[in-house]
Structure formats: C-alpha cells, structure tokens
Design a protein around this motif. Structure first.
Motif, PDB file in Angstrom:
ATOM      1  N   GLU A 172      50.298  31.422  52.868  1.00  0.00           N
ATOM      2  CA  GLU A 172      49.568  32.055  51.783  1.00  0.00           C
ATOM      3  C   GLU A 172      50.159  33.416  51.462  1.00  0.00           C
ATOM      4  OE1 GLU A 172      45.314  32.024  51.696  1.00  0.00           O
ATOM      5  OE2 GLU A 172      45.218  30.520  53.284  1.00  0.00           O
ATOM      6  N   ASP A 173      50.135  33.769  50.201  1.00  0.00           N
ATOM      7  CA  ASP A 173      50.553  35.105  49.796  1.00  0.00           C
ATOM      8  C   ASP A 173      49.945  35.403  48.435  1.00  0.00           C
ATOM      9  OD1 ASP A 173      51.685  37.567  49.880  1.00  0.00           O
ATOM     10  OD2 ASP A 173      53.768  36.890  49.770  1.00  0.00           O
ATOM     11  N   PHE A 174      49.850  36.682  48.139  1.00  0.00           N
ATOM     12  CA  PHE A 174      49.238  37.135  46.893  1.00  0.00           C
ATOM     13  C   PHE A 174      50.164  38.141  46.234  1.00  0.00           C
ATOM     14  CE2 PHE A 174      46.104  40.148  44.802  1.00  0.00           C
ATOM     15  CZ  PHE A 174      45.832  39.304  43.725  1.00  0.00           C
ATOM     16  N   GLU A 175      50.342  37.986  44.939  1.00  0.00           N
ATOM     17  CA  GLU A 175      51.178  38.919  44.191  1.00  0.00           C
ATOM     18  C   GLU A 175      50.565  39.153  42.815  1.00  0.00           C
ATOM     19  OE1 GLU A 175      53.048  41.669  43.959  1.00  0.00           O
ATOM     20  OE2 GLU A 175      54.073  40.605  45.604  1.00  0.00           O
ATOM     21  N   LEU A 193      32.926  42.383  41.751  1.00  0.00           N
ATOM     22  CA  LEU A 193      31.760  41.849  42.459  1.00  0.00           C
ATOM     23  C   LEU A 193      31.989  41.738  43.960  1.00  0.00           C
ATOM     24  CD1 LEU A 193      30.703  38.991  40.008  1.00  0.00           C
ATOM     25  CD2 LEU A 193      29.431  41.088  40.479  1.00  0.00           C
ATOM     26  N   TYR A 194      33.174  41.259  44.361  1.00  0.00           N
ATOM     27  CA  TYR A 194      33.377  40.885  45.762  1.00  0.00           C
ATOM     28  C   TYR A 194      34.534  41.618  46.440  1.00  0.00           C
ATOM     29  CZ  TYR A 194      30.552  37.048  43.930  1.00  0.00           C
ATOM     30  OH  TYR A 194      29.570  36.306  43.318  1.00  0.00           O
ATOM     31  N   GLN A 195      35.221  42.514  45.721  1.00  0.00           N
ATOM     32  CA  GLN A 195      36.363  43.228  46.261  1.00  0.00           C
ATOM     33  C   GLN A 195      37.391  42.252  46.866  1.00  0.00           C
ATOM     34  OE1 GLN A 195      32.984  44.645  47.205  1.00  0.00           O
ATOM     35  NE2 GLN A 195      33.313  45.401  45.135  1.00  0.00           N
ATOM     36  N   GLU A 196      37.969  42.607  48.035  1.00  0.00           N
ATOM     37  CA  GLU A 196      39.027  41.766  48.604  1.00  0.00           C
ATOM     38  C   GLU A 196      38.512  40.404  49.066  1.00  0.00           C
ATOM     39  OE1 GLU A 196      37.631  44.547  51.926  1.00  0.00           O
ATOM     40  OE2 GLU A 196      37.996  44.639  49.767  1.00  0.00           O
ATOM     41  N   ASP A 197      37.198  40.294  49.266  1.00  0.00           N
ATOM     42  CA  ASP A 197      36.637  39.001  49.683  1.00  0.00           C
ATOM     43  C   ASP A 197      36.776  37.937  48.603  1.00  0.00           C
ATOM     44  OD1 ASP A 197      35.903  40.030  52.129  1.00  0.00           O
ATOM     45  OD2 ASP A 197      33.867  40.555  51.489  1.00  0.00           O
ATOM     46  N   ALA A 198      37.063  38.340  47.373  1.00  0.00           N
ATOM     47  CA  ALA A 198      37.193  37.376  46.275  1.00  0.00           C
ATOM     48  C   ALA A 198      38.394  36.452  46.470  1.00  0.00           C
ATOM     49  CB  ALA A 198      37.321  38.110  44.938  1.00  0.00           C
ATOM     50  N   TYR A 199      39.418  36.919  47.190  1.00  0.00           N
ATOM     51  CA  TYR A 199      40.615  36.089  47.404  1.00  0.00           C
ATOM     52  C   TYR A 199      40.248  34.814  48.137  1.00  0.00           C
ATOM     53  CZ  TYR A 199      45.201  34.576  48.985  1.00  0.00           C
ATOM     54  OH  TYR A 199      46.327  33.830  49.231  1.00  0.00           O
ATOM     55  N   PRO A 200      40.748  33.636  47.723  1.00  0.00           N
ATOM     56  CA  PRO A 200      41.747  33.343  46.686  1.00  0.00           C
ATOM     57  C   PRO A 200      41.150  33.028  45.309  1.00  0.00           C
ATOM     58  CG  PRO A 200      41.397  31.383  47.986  1.00  0.00           C
ATOM     59  CD  PRO A 200      40.478  32.437  48.558  1.00  0.00           C
ATOM     60  N   PHE A 201      39.946  33.485  45.037  1.00  0.00           N
ATOM     61  CA  PHE A 201      39.349  33.449  43.700  1.00  0.00           C
ATOM     62  C   PHE A 201      38.949  32.051  43.236  1.00  0.00           C
ATOM     63  CE2 PHE A 201      42.442  36.901  44.002  1.00  0.00           C
ATOM     64  CZ  PHE A 201      41.678  38.011  43.679  1.00  0.00           C
ATOM     65  N   THR A 202      38.930  31.101  44.122  1.00  0.00           N
ATOM     66  CA  THR A 202      38.604  29.727  43.741  1.00  0.00           C
ATOM     67  C   THR A 202      37.093  29.558  43.574  1.00  0.00           C
ATOM     68  OG1 THR A 202      38.455  29.078  46.057  1.00  0.00           O
ATOM     69  CG2 THR A 202      40.589  28.820  44.972  1.00  0.00           C
ATOM     70  N   ASP A 203      36.705  28.472  42.903  1.00  0.00           N
ATOM     71  CA  ASP A 203      35.277  28.174  42.748  1.00  0.00           C
ATOM     72  C   ASP A 203      34.604  28.022  44.102  1.00  0.00           C
ATOM     73  OD1 ASP A 203      35.535  28.239  40.013  1.00  0.00           O
ATOM     74  OD2 ASP A 203      35.685  26.062  39.769  1.00  0.00           O
ATOM     75  N   ALA A 204      35.306  27.384  45.045  1.00  0.00           N
ATOM     76  CA  ALA A 204      34.732  27.178  46.380  1.00  0.00           C
ATOM     77  C   ALA A 204      34.477  28.509  47.075  1.00  0.00           C
ATOM     78  CB  ALA A 204      35.666  26.309  47.221  1.00  0.00           C
TER      79      ALA A 204
END
Length: 410
Positions: free
Chosen positions: A251-254, A321-332
């Motif tokens: 996993e990675d985020f950019e 709304l969720y700060q870093e907890d939003a990752y990976p931003f999916t509906d689940a």
C-alpha cells in the motif's frame, strides 16, 4: 404566471407590423416588450430580437457581485468564441442581476454576446420567474423554433462545466450521448490514461500505478485552498508514516497537484510548499481532468484507487471529517468509521457546559436535529454527532468540547 408574462410583453395594437411579428415570434415573447424590439450589443448597438430567431439561444443569468459568476462567465466566453469560429446559429443573451448600471457595464464589458437592457427590470423579472432561477450563474438553453417546454435545458451551466464545447448543440439527445461516453470513460479509466500526456514524460505516472492517489485541484489565489493545504500536508505525512510503521509495502498513498493558478510564479510559490507531485503549470490535461471529474469548485480532492478507478470525489470532506483515519477513503472504511462514531457516541454525555459559550450544548445526531455543520472551534466540517446550542445554533465536534463546571463558564 404565464398569463401575466404575456400581458407584460403584449405589443401595441397600433403598430400592425410589430403586432404581426410579435404574434409569430417565439423569442420576441420572451425578450422584447411592447416598447422595445431590440437587445443591446457590447458596443452599445441595438440588435433586433428578430436576428436571434432560428438560433440556439442561451439565457445567462448572472451578476458582477458574485465571484462564481465571474469565473463561469470567463469559461463561457472561451467556449462561445470557439463555437462562433465555425457556427453562426448560437447566441447568448445576458440577463443581469447587477446592482447598478456601473456594475452592469463593468461586467458586461467582458462579454461578447447580447444583453437585455439593464433598465428593463420587468423583462428580467419575468425571465427569472418563467425559468425558476433560484441561483446564479444559470444558463438556460432554448432550441430554435421549438416551443415545447421539455426541449428547454435549464442546467446549461452544468453542461458547460462538464463538457465544454462538446455540449453543442445543447440538446437533450446530445446530453444523453455525452453521459453515455462519460460512463464508458470512467469504466475504462486508468491512472495512465488520466495523467499521461504525449507532449511530456517527466511526470512519473508509472511510479504511481498501483497506489491510492489524491488528485488535488487547488490554487494559491483561492482562500479555502490556502487554508486546507496545510491540513492536507499534515494528513499526508501521517498517512505515509502510518503505512510505513505497519510495514504495508503493497500500500502507498500519493498526491498530485492539479493547479488552477493564474501564472507560473504563483504556481511555483504554491507548489513549493507541498511535499508531493504536480502536473506542470498550464498542462493541457488540467482542463480535461476538471471536466472528467466535474470539478465545479476548489479545493477538491479526488481519490483514485490502486486499480485506477475513482473511489470518491469528496476526499476533502472525508479529510475534514476523519483526518488520517479516512485512508483509503473507500465506502467500507467510511462505513466502519461511522459505526465507530456511533459506538463512541453511546458513552458521551447528553448535555455539556462548554468553555467560552454561555449556553448548554446538547448532543445531537442526524436523526434528532443534527446534520452537516462547520465546527465553531476548529472550523472543520462535521456530520452525524455534534454538540449543538439550541439557543443560537452554535455547534462543535464532540472532540472539540472543552467541558467546564457551570459556575466557571465564561
């Protein structure tokens, strides 16, 4: 309402020629009056309403005092001038909501099309009523020689935002065709075909494939962007740190900046504060991306999944709304966060005394008076659970409440 509008524009029976023309002309019943059979041009010349008969006509409802109107109008000018190079059956008529004549002249001076005279308040009011104009900018598209109401497109502004010149001739059939094409493009979407440009090869798109990507539409001149960017930088670092600590190599985020800056210097200054990548200033893909994702305002954070498909166009809201907890931003993930908040809310007090506010705050949710709000403490978006003042509407996140003894509250 229609009867009143007909009375307002009924021509004098003493002018036989005008009466005959008026009774058979569609646009005259909308754009002319018994005392005026012309529109004005940017040069101040009078143009007969009869000259727009047989054309596709866009009624532009806008005003100089509202910034989104100015932004949309510039976009519309570019599209209008491009269309007019090859066609002559398209015209726009400005229906002003300007506050005074000076404001009208200032705004209309940047437009290449026709306008209802500023002094004709009754016609402007009648057009606003007829087409139920509730907000500006609004572009109503009228087809030539077609009096059917269902052929009128009232969302022309959205068509321009989404499709640009491709929206011509602005019929519902063309809209359906474009929507089908857009669905196919999103189904076949990959990160490579989104960001690759044959004119350049220095954006490392290949290095981004397989990652979760945020496309950040932003600009230095935009105050909300300048406020949101430091928050996004902080969240970006926290997400990257968390992924590194977990050892999740797959996993990675950019993030990639999609700039709407007005010059190279502004772009360089703004991008220089960011730790991520960017498309070059003025890149030809920028407008295409804004239309592809229907970006109508900035800042906007579009999240692309590792498979190259769009996860959400509302990444900014999820960050708020969720700060870093939003990752990976999916509906689940969002569903899990919402359930977590619901569980945490069960242990919250129903009533609190908050430091710095004179009234008690009640715990509310979507089901009992709550809903989307802006926290009065941190100025971030909130939804679902909140502490709300029933006296004055003051609202804060539960995490932002500073509980005090009622006797010590100021």
């Amino acid at each position: 309402m229609r009867a009143e509008m007909k009375d307002e524009t009924q021509p004098s029976l003493n002018n036989g020629t005008f009466t005959q023309y008026f009774s058979t002309s569609r646009f005259s019943s909308l754009l002319a009056t018994k005392d005026r059979d012309f529109l004005i041009s940017p040069t101040g010349a009078q143009v007969k309403v009869a000259d727009v008969e047989g054309k596709i006509v866009g009624l532009l409802f806008a005003a100089n005092w509202y910034p989104p109107c100015r932004n949309f109008t510039q976009m519309l000018v570019d599209i209008y001038e491009e269309l007019r190079k090859s066609i002559s059956d398209f015209e726009i008529v400005y229906v002003s909501s300007d506050e005074d004549l000076d404001a009208f002249h200032s705004f209309y001076g940047h437009m290449p099309w026709l306008a209802i005279p500023f002094s004709d308040l009754e016609t402007k009011k009648a057009l606003n009523r007829k087409y139920d104009v509730e907000g500006i900018p609004c572009l109503v598209i009228l087809q030539p020689n077609d009096n059917k109401e269902d052929s009128t497109l009232r969302d022309g502004a959205e068509l321009i935002y989404r499709f640009g010149v491709r929206a011509y001739p602005f019929t519902k059939q063309r809209l359906e065709q474009l929507q089908m094409e857009e669905r196919q493009k999103h189904e076949n979407q990959t990160l490579t075909n989104l960001l690759t440009n044959h004119l350049r090869d220095y954006v490392p798109v290949a290095c981004l494939v397989g990652k979760t990507i945020g496309l950040y539409f932003s600009a230095q001149w935009c105050v909300p962007c300048v406020k949101f960017t430091p928050k996004l930088i902080s969240i970006y670092h926290k997400i990257k740190q968390s992924l590194g600590e977990k050892g999740e190599q797959q996993e990675d985020f950019e993030i990639v900046l999609i700039s709407n800056d007005r010059d190279q210097q502004s772009f360089d200054s703004y991008f220089g504060s960011m730790p991520w990548l960017a498309l070059p200033y003025g890149d030809s893909e920028i407008k295409k991306l804004a239309r592809h994702f229907d970006v109508q305002g900035i800042p906007c954070l579009v999240i692309i999944g590792p498979n190259g498909k769009t996860i959400t166009r509302h990444g900014r809201n999820l960050i708020n709304l969720y700060q870093e907890d939003a990752y990976p931003f999916t509906d689940a993930k969002v569903e899990a966060l919402e359930k977590q908040i619901e569980e945490e809310a069960k242990g919250l007090p129903r009533l609190v005394c908050h430091e710095g506010h004179r009234h008690d705050l009640n715990l509310v949710s979507d089901g009992n008076g709550g809903g989307p709000f802006i926290c009065c403490v941190c100025d971030e978006q909130g939804s679902s659970w909140a502490y709300q003042c029933l006296e004055c509407g003051y609202e804060v996140h539960p995490r932002c409440v500073a509980t005090v003894d009622p006797d010590r509250r100021r």
